[in-house]
Design an enzyme around this catalytic site. Structure first.
Site, PDB file in Angstrom:
ATOM      1  N   HIS A  67       0.717  -1.221   0.325  1.00  0.00           N
ATOM      2  CA  HIS A  67      -0.115   0.384   0.043  1.00  0.00           C
ATOM      3  C   HIS A  67       1.079   0.997  -0.075  1.00  0.00           C
ATOM      4  O   HIS A  67       0.673   2.501  -0.184  1.00  0.00           O
ATOM      5  CB  HIS A  67      -0.741   0.084   1.446  1.00  0.00           C
ATOM      6  CG  HIS A  67      -0.672   0.210   2.470  1.00  0.00           C
ATOM      7  ND1 HIS A  67       0.200  -0.451   3.586  1.00  0.00           N
ATOM      8  CD2 HIS A  67      -0.166   1.238   3.215  1.00  0.00           C
ATOM      9  CE1 HIS A  67       0.741   0.391   4.407  1.00  0.00           C
ATOM     10  NE2 HIS A  67       0.558   1.409   4.617  1.00  0.00           N
ATOM     11  N   ASP A 112       0.206  -7.583   2.485  1.00  0.00           N
ATOM     12  CA  ASP A 112       0.805  -6.148   2.125  1.00  0.00           C
ATOM     13  C   ASP A 112       2.109  -6.214   2.022  1.00  0.00           C
ATOM     14  O   ASP A 112       2.842  -5.350   3.217  1.00  0.00           O
ATOM     15  CB  ASP A 112       0.088  -5.467   3.734  1.00  0.00           C
ATOM     16  CG  ASP A 112       0.251  -3.755   3.166  1.00  0.00           C
ATOM     17  OD1 ASP A 112       1.100  -3.194   1.856  1.00  0.00           O
ATOM     18  OD2 ASP A 112       0.229  -3.122   4.534  1.00  0.00           O
ATOM     19  N   SER A 206       3.987   3.364   7.911  1.00  0.00           N
ATOM     20  CA  SER A 206       4.026   2.659   6.992  1.00  0.00           C
ATOM     21  C   SER A 206       5.266   1.974   6.237  1.00  0.00           C
ATOM     22  O   SER A 206       5.867   2.313   5.692  1.00  0.00           O
ATOM     23  CB  SER A 206       3.068   1.881   5.979  1.00  0.00           C
ATOM     24  OG  SER A 206       1.378   2.532   6.662  1.00  0.00           O
TER      25      SER A 206
END
EC number: 3.4.21.95
Length: 259
Positions: A67, A112, A206
């Site tokens: 992502h 992910d 992230s």
């Protein structure tokens, strides 16, 4: 409903294993400049803003979250301060990106992970060096380290100049399933945090690493909003479950099947 209540009670009991802290990467301290040679910053050619982090796993490969993918992505290695440049900082662009096609979970949170091959290998230096992939999976209650340039406040858009680090703990996967409906039982993820709250990865972290015993065990994927809530640990991609895929890709088998 009964299961959720039971798990909630177990979470409260588990608090004895987590160190209480008033600290809010939310909740961390400034990382030592020499403790994160594997940590990389991701940004784009059109913006100097660090939107994600990643992890150098050898001189030519970086591991991050899918992502975090962007067009014209740039990878900065050896960075500590965003404003004061280290002499050995290096910038690279991707040669190729590898990720898992996911049709079972369209939101992408179950897989992910993204592996980036750099256009040119980096040179090891005082502030640039890879970290090892996990040799075995982490276990609940393992003490781990998180780090990144993400938000350090749950109430304000406050981003640090240097990465912040914090110690957190692996928690049982069953708790993740109860807390987050989008985490299925067969998910290749793990949860980690401080169950009293206060320490957590947050927006901007992230793709960064969860480090346990000197190895990367997780990739920052998702969690609660706001960050650092009590009894709401963050969700990480479980790197151990992808080691065969990662090693196959690096070895040249670019059609390797993702687990």
């Amino acid at each position: 409903m009964v299961l959720i209540r039971v798990l909630a009670n177990l979470l409260v009991l588990q608090l004895s294993y987590a160190q209480k802290s008033s600290e809010l990467v939310v909740g961390g301290d400034e990382c030592d400049i020499n403790e994160h040679p594997f940590l990389v910053a991701l940004y784009t050619s059109s913006s100097s803003t660090v939107h994600c982090a990643g992890t150098l796993i050898n001189q030519e490969w970086v591991l991050t979250a899918v992502h975090c993918d962007r067009k014209n992505i740039r990878i900065k290695l050896g960075m500590h301060s965003k404003n004061i440049r280290n002499e050995d900082e290096q910038i690279r662009v991707p040669r190729r990106k590898f990720f898992c096609l996911n049709t079972k979970f369209p939101n992408g949170k179950d897989k992910d992970i993204m592996l980036i091959r750099l256009r040119r290998p980096v040179k090891n230096s005082a502030h640039i060096a890879p970290i090892s992939l996990p040799s075995s999976p982490s276990s609940p209650r393992s003490r781990c380290r998180i780090m990144g340039w993400g938000k350090i406040s749950t109430t304000e858009e406050t981003y640090p100049d240097v990465p912040h680090c914090a110690k957190i703990f692996i928690v049982k996967h069953a708790w993740c399933e109860a807390l987050y409906p989008w985490v299925p039982a067969d998910s290749r993820t793990l949860c980690a945090g401080i169950l009293q709250g206060g320490k957590d990865t947050c927006e901007g972290d992230s793709g960064g690493p969860l480090i346990c015993n000197g190895q990367i065990q997780g990739i920052v994927s998702g969690g609660s909003d706001p960050c650092g809530q009590r009894l709401k640990p963050a969700v990480y991609t479980k790197v151990f479950d992808y080691t065969d895929w990662i090693q196959s890709i690096i070895a040249g088998n670019t059609t390797a099947t993702c687990p």
